[in-house]
Design a protein around this motif. Structure first.
Motif, short mmCIF file in Angstrom:
data_model
loop_
_atom_site.label_atom_id
_atom_site.label_comp_id
_atom_site.label_asym_id
_atom_site.label_seq_id
_atom_site.Cartn_x
_atom_site.Cartn_y
_atom_site.Cartn_z
N ILE A 1 34.99 45.69 72.63
CA ILE A 1 34.14 44.51 72.42
C ILE A 1 35.06 43.29 72.36
O ILE A 1 35.91 43.20 71.48
CB ILE A 1 33.35 44.63 71.11
N ASN B 1 26.17 53.11 74.74
CA ASN B 1 27.12 52.78 75.79
C ASN B 1 28.36 53.66 75.61
O ASN B 1 28.32 54.69 74.91
CB ASN B 1 27.48 51.30 75.73
N LEU C 1 28.40 50.77 79.66
CA LEU C 1 29.47 49.80 79.48
C LEU C 1 30.64 50.46 78.76
O LEU C 1 30.46 51.27 77.86
CB LEU C 1 28.96 48.61 78.67
N LEU D 1 22.23 44.60 75.22
CA LEU D 1 23.03 45.22 76.28
C LEU D 1 23.01 46.74 76.16
O LEU D 1 23.79 47.43 76.84
CB LEU D 1 24.49 44.74 76.19
N LEU E 1 24.15 46.79 71.19
CA LEU E 1 25.14 47.37 72.11
C LEU E 1 25.03 48.89 72.13
O LEU E 1 25.95 49.58 72.59
CB LEU E 1 26.56 46.98 71.68
N ILE F 1 32.32 44.33 79.10
CA ILE F 1 31.53 43.12 78.80
C ILE F 1 32.35 41.91 79.27
O ILE F 1 33.50 41.74 78.85
CB ILE F 1 31.24 43.02 77.31
#
Length: 640
Positions: free
Chosen positions: A58, A77, A54, A49, A74, A34
């Motif tokens: 974080i 991921n 990803l 997202l 999120l 990110i």
């Protein structure tokens, strides 16, 4: 920009759009971390997202500046590390979904202290550890709390009852212990409660039956004991799951639990029981001292001879009893006319059991084949405590002797009228039936749900080991049922790593569907099943077996699809998917205009799943949770 095929990393320049209040780039193929530049989104209110690839952590600075954020996704991921404590600056958060990542560490109390959290907090399917903080009671306005499938330990805080707005509470699949706090009964708006696969002990709070809106309760595979309530949600056995708690008693008849002892006799039985135990101990010691040597020799010899039979009996004892004579009569003496299939270690016959008044399939094992006995035990063991709509149901197992006095072992299944998926995908010239695109998608969904159940919803994960089209059967309504658990293995999970509990022998599975690591004596794993699933999926939509003659000199089905993906997939699609009967025109770009606009996109997404599941490295394969999420998106897109 959601629901596209955008790949690569997120450009840092996106952070220059400092006045954005809404950004959605979920369900793409974005990778890497990110961007730190996202810390400029000080006006952001909704940020999605999820459903990408990803990685990394974080960013703490990024979270600390999102003071106006109300919805944050999120999920799905490859994120690692802890949730930064700076999340406490996101004071207006109402929805938080961090599920299906690799996040670890403790659940931060700063997150639980956000008073605006009122709709959803989903931290499921991660690696959070430590205790469930007592600060969870501060979520007084939360509607859905899902912390399932983590590594939490300790007890459930008593002040969970302070979450007065809670409607959905999912805590299953952790290592929590202790009792079910009585304060849960004070959650008057609670609709669903799942506490399965814990180490909970004690009794089910009787007060829970007073909750008139509770519609689902699961506490399966714990160590609960005592009397099950009779009212409220507990009146409907279909809305209660208590499997794996051997010391529970009472409840409604359909729960099939043992009767509770009369309350007036409990003290008396306890007193008499203590005396009886003392007497038994005295006589046992005297008896052992007198005959210990003789008994040791006799027991050793008997156990050596009967070990095999004992293991079989313990395996099938919970199934209804059926004799060799009954099966012989049901199949007309195992006649050729009743033979409906053959396999590596046995034959399958169609029959009709008089006791059941139903048509069944009887698999008779050829005990001369190496591994037949272990296959019988594996399959019966696999079905002892599992039930699912997309798994073939075992009616019973038979371990007996035939009319010649030889050992006889058979497994009786539900009969599947429409045969196997193999027969539908690869028909001979005389057959006219075809399996269209929508039905193949339904079948893939059914197989995926069956794998999810085996890998994540059983008390201990089960690895099928031999997933292929011939082991997927179709019932009267063309619903898929995964069958043949002759190679299945139970798996225990320790520190996130799978460990096989039973030894394996030789090559596991069928050539073409077996992952490459099995040929190098690697441990069986759920990742191996995912390889078989990906191969099966690609076979379903290309019409090509992984053992097709065209695949040689290092070429295989995975590479065949990969070369055509994503721009030329219509050139490799099975010609019968969209053509009418007897119309053998291939589906190419010339006829793509006849398809619904979203069908080609759905095909692309399906092939993407097949490729991601069948990569060579087990660690890089997509798990079945992510697959189901993708399939749901595909099914929805097809319906639109």
């Amino acid at each position: 920009m959601a629901d596209n095929q955008i790949s690569g990393k997120i450009p840092t320049e996106l952070g220059n759009l400092v006045n954005l209040i809404y950004l959605s780039i979920e369900n793409n193929y974005l990778t890497e971390v990110i961007p730190e530049s996202f810390a400029k989104f000080q006006n952001m209110q909704e940020l999605y997202l999820g459903k990408n690839k990803l990685s990394g952590t974080i960013p703490a600075a990024f979270l600390g500046n999102l003071s106006h954020l109300s919805e944050f996704d999120l999920s799905n991921n490859l994120l690692i590390g802890e949730i930064p404590s700076t999340i406490e600056n996101c004071k207006k958060l109402q929805i938080v979904d961090f599920s299906m990542n690799n996040l670890s560490g403790a659940i931060p109390t700063q997150l639980l202290g956000i008073s605006y959290l009122s709709i959803l907090l989903n931290l499921s399917h991660n690696s959070f550890s430590g205790n469930l903080p007592p600060e969870v009671g501060m979520l007084k306005n939360i509607g859905t709390l899902d912390i399932s499938e983590n590594h939490l330990s300790g007890g459930i805080p008593e002040n969970i009852g302070d979450c007065s707005s809670l409607e959905y509470l999912y805590l299953e699949g952790n290592s929590l212990d202790g009792i079910i706090p009585s304060s849960i009964a004070s959650l008057k708006g609670l609709l669903q409660l799942d506490l399965s696969r814990y180490n909970l002990f004690g009794s089910i709070p009787q007060e829970l039956q007073n909750n008139s809106v509770l519609e689902w309760f699961s506490a399966s595979f714990n160590k609960l004991e005592g009397e099950v309530p009779m009212h409220g949600v507990f009146q409907n056995a279909n809305r209660v799951s208590l499997t794996g708690n051997d010391r529970l008693c009472g409840g409604v008849a359909k729960l099939n639990l043992q009767r509770c002892p009369p309350k007036s006799l409990k003290k008396r039985k306890h007193h008499v029981g203590r005396k009886l135990i003392i007497i038994i101990i005295i006589f046992s010691i005297a008896f052992i001292l007198l005959l210990s040597l003789v008994l040791t020799i006799i027991i050793y010899q008997i156990m050596r001879k009967r070990q095999r039979k004992a293991s079989t009996d313990s395996t099938i004892e919970q199934f209804p009893k059926v004799s060799y004579q009954e099966l012989h009569h049901a199949t007309n003496g195992f006649s050729v006319q009743n033979l409906i299939g053959t396999g590596g270690i046995g034959f399958v016959y169609k029959g009709r059991l008089n006791s059941e008044e139903r048509v069944v399939a009887v698999k008779v094992l050829n005990l001369q084949k190496k591994g037949a006995h272990k296959s019988f035990l594996a399959e019966c063991n696999a079905f002892r405590n599992i039930r699912h709509r997309n798994l073939v149901k075992i009616i019973t197992c038979c371990s007996s002797v035939d009319h010649k006095g030889d050992d006889f072992k058979a497994i009786v299944y539900e009969y599947m009228k429409n045969g196997s998926l193999e027969e539908w995908l690869h028909q001979n010239a005389e057959q006219q039936r075809t399996l269209k695109f929508e039905k193949r998608l339904e079948t893939v969904n059914g197989i995926a749900y069956a794998l999810h159940y085996l890998h994540y919803e059983c008390e201990k994960p089960i690895v099928h080991c031999d997933l292929k089209p011939s082991n997927v059967l179709l019932d009267d309504d063309m619903v898929a049922h995964v069958s043949d658990f002759g190679l299945a293995r139970l798996v225990s999970t320790i520190d996130g790593k799978s460990n096989i509990q039973t030894s394996s022998m030789g090559i596991k599975g069928t050539i073409g569907y077996t992952p490459p690591e099995y040929g190098m004596d690697s441990q069986l794993s759920t990742e191996g099943d995912m390889y078989s699933f990906g191969t099966l999926l690609m076979e379903m939509f290309t019409g090509r077996r992984p053992t097709d003659a065209m695949f040689k000199d290092g070429h295989n089905l995975h590479n065949y699809v990969k070369i055509a993906f994503p721009n030329n997939i219509l050139e490799i699609v099975d010609a019968t998917l969209f053509s009418e009967e007897n119309d053998h025109l291939a589906v190419t770009t010339d006829v793509a205009s006849d398809l619904r606009p979203n069908v080609e996109r759905c095909l692309s997404s399906l092939f993407k799943i097949g490729l991601s599941c069948s990569v060579e490295s087990p660690r890089e394969r997509t798990n079945i949770k992510a697959v189901i999420a993708e399939l749901n998106i595909i099914s929805k897109a097809l319906a639109d």
